[in-house]
Design a protein around this motif. Structure first.
Motif, PDB file in Angstrom:
ATOM      1  N   GLU B 108      59.118  13.370  39.195  1.00 60.40           N
ATOM      2  CA  GLU B 108      60.245  13.763  38.346  1.00 60.40           C
ATOM      3  C   GLU B 108      61.166  14.757  39.059  1.00 60.40           C
ATOM      4  O   GLU B 108      62.388  14.712  38.914  1.00 60.40           O
ATOM      5  CB  GLU B 108      59.694  14.354  37.040  1.00 60.40           C
ATOM      6  N   LYS B 111      63.647  12.916  41.164  1.00 63.92           N
ATOM      7  CA  LYS B 111      64.666  12.280  40.318  1.00 63.92           C
ATOM      8  C   LYS B 111      65.647  13.346  39.816  1.00 63.92           C
ATOM      9  O   LYS B 111      66.864  13.142  39.837  1.00 63.92           O
ATOM     10  CB  LYS B 111      63.998  11.589  39.119  1.00 63.92           C
ATOM     11  N   GLY B 112      65.111  14.457  39.391  1.00 59.42           N
ATOM     12  CA  GLY B 112      65.950  15.537  38.852  1.00 59.42           C
ATOM     13  C   GLY B 112      66.924  16.065  39.894  1.00 59.42           C
ATOM     14  O   GLY B 112      68.107  16.280  39.598  1.00 59.42           O
ATOM     15  N   ASN B 113      66.447  16.257  41.123  1.00 60.00           N
ATOM     16  CA  ASN B 113      67.327  16.750  42.193  1.00 60.00           C
ATOM     17  C   ASN B 113      68.474  15.785  42.444  1.00 60.00           C
ATOM     18  O   ASN B 113      69.596  16.195  42.722  1.00 60.00           O
ATOM     19  CB  ASN B 113      66.533  16.930  43.500  1.00 60.00           C
ATOM     20  N   ARG B 115      69.671  13.449  40.266  1.00 63.95           N
ATOM     21  CA  ARG B 115      70.551  13.457  39.086  1.00 63.95           C
ATOM     22  C   ARG B 115      71.455  14.690  39.085  1.00 63.95           C
ATOM     23  O   ARG B 115      72.593  14.629  38.622  1.00 63.95           O
ATOM     24  CB  ARG B 115      69.713  13.474  37.803  1.00 63.95           C
TER      25      ARG B 115
END
Lengths: 328, 328
Positions: B108, B111-113, B115
């Motif tokens: 996650e 993915k967060g970085n 996004r």
């Protein structure tokens, strides 16, 4: 007794003396940080200095001037941290014996780091003994020379090379420094930088940054007299716990500094974590106080150019692991 | 189809294009490391690059060339790691939409970085789907342009600016580079650097460094044909897991590289820890493979000048905490 004051010429001279021995540390720019602060934030990464902090500069500038014949008794210093490593490394390079006076309860890792530079460690009991008295006794017994952590012309001039480099590097980037922030304990680094910045960039405002509860320097600047901290320990910023400002450093800093800022332990932890996550730098808590002041918006950054001195990176792995894994 | 080959002129052109957007990362020297290696070891710290790895260079060099009218469908890339962040950040700066194709089981945090740079993430099942096929489908549907991780003239030229800076910075230090070490996956960074070094410092030998068991590049250099890795995952060096060399990168690298070295997982962990303890740098495992080759003495360093490319610093906090706390 009045100690001799360093001058800007002393700092320029120190730069020549440090060349090839100390690292001319980079001035780093992070787009992420500058966007966050809506300004331009330049990090002077003294964590990348030899021995992991700026302290090597002052130690080398002092110790490399010693006459090898009169100084064969070596050097003595009292410190459990960055100054210990700086002095030990500088003495080793010059072939002088070094004794470092440390509290008996100093973590083994710090003793080991200092011994690795060839120094002998003498311990004392914090509760009942004076480290200064022990250092003076050892210096007498061994004909050794005491290298003070900040109350010394050549130590301050050595630290001042940080400011000289910072001013030149900012100019090379086309950046006009509005503000410089410096995590501060006894005030030697701030004094050296303030002298350099006064000469190279006179309109720049220089601030000290301290942990809350250990803001003796900021309070002394405001009150006009020497203020002491109520506590001697209890901050994560182990490099910033000097009980009161140095007299010599304060004589230099009072007319030159714009003021003092204080940051909480939580703000310092966030700054250490931010440096890990975004800057990819290992900065110790005391070294991250200046960055914490930016991130916690202790001072207006919008549209301004900041020089932020990250003064060291010597942090215990277990503490660093705890800080980067936290999510507060 | 033969892909167009980048030239040295393309790299010089890329440097101009990157100015003001990418970081000209510092070339760092540690006295401790140089003494340990009995040579002179210069670290090209791409961990300090925008987005935390060299990948931003190639992505920006490719994406900033796109014509805004024809590229309004944006860009597509497949990557779970550094290339994803480099492409997302470059696209965001140019105002193009970006889609990143990632395995469904990507952590996650990655993915967060991605996004956070404004990209849209499309996930796929590693076992049953092809990421290339998905990228091609999306590109067709949206009139988007695929930004390959290494098989592209402008991507390679962008990565080559690392070599151009390295050569210039070493020369400024008065150091004549004997060897350059580069942690390698698909070979784009190595190809760009090899082209730059050939032009700027032709006697310097350039080696790729890979994790043991994922040394497809080194084996391919030795055998003269494209060799694949037996495994697709299972190394701590998540940035170095390309299954086989790129054809374009190999065409550039084969006549230019001196060879390939392989390092064990334990050696990589030690290098990450050494970088924390002594260099005060956060280097991810894949980024530390080159340093591991020095520390584990995979190549003779005595009396020699090395350029060591530390290619990235994007490491999960829990993994980093585990590595620095270990004592093996």
């Amino acid at each position: 007794m009045t100690l001799p004051m360093p001058t800007f010429a002393d700092i320029e001279d120190a730069r020549k003396r440090l060349a090839g021995y100390a690292v001319a540390t980079p001035l780093l720019e992070s787009h992420h940080l500058s966007e966050l602060a809506q300004g331009r934030i330049l990090i002077k990464a003294e964590s990348l200095q030899r021995t992991g902090s700026f302290k090597f500069r002052g130690a080398w500038n002092r110790i490399s001037r010693l006459d090898p014949t009169t100084a064969k008794g070596g050097v003595v210093a009292y410190s459990s941290g960055n100054h210990a490593q700086g002095v030990a490394a500088a003495a080793q390079l010059k072939g002088f014996p070094a004794v470092i006076v440390m509290p008996a309860d100093t973590p083994e890792i710090k003793k080991g780091n200092t011994r690795a530079y060839g120094a002998e460690i003498v311990t004392y009991d914090r509760a009942t003994e004076s480290r200064e008295a022990i250092a003076i006794r050892i210096a007498g017994e061994r004909s050794a020379i005491i290298v003070p952590p900040f109350e010394d012309r050549h130590v301050i001039a050595g630290q001042g090379t940080v400011g000289l480099e910072l001013a030149d590097q900012a100019a090379a980037l086309g950046a006009k420094l509005d503000v410089v922030l410096i995590g501060t304990s006894g005030g030697g680094l701030a004094a050296g930088i303030a002298l350099a910045i006064e000469a190279k960039s006179p309109s720049t405002r220089v601030y000290v940054v301290e942990p809350e509860g250990f803001d003796d320097y900021g309070r002394s600047l405001r009150s006009g007299k020497i203020e002491r901290n109520a506590k001697a320990s209890g901050s994560i910023c182990d490099a910033l716990l000097s009980p009161e400002p140095g007299r010599l450093t304060m004589a230099i800093n009072r007319p030159r500094l714009a003021g003092g800022l204080a940051v909480s332990e939580k703000e310092v932890r966030r700054a250490v974590r931010y440096a890990f996550e975004r800057l990819k730098l290992v900065i110790e808590p005391g070294g991250a106080a200046s960055l914490a002041a930016i991130l916690a918006q202790k001072i207006e950054t919008q549209g301004k150019v900041f020089g932020v001195v990250a003064s060291g990176g010597n942090v215990d792995p277990a503490l660093f692991a705890e800080i980067i894994a936290a999510r507060d």
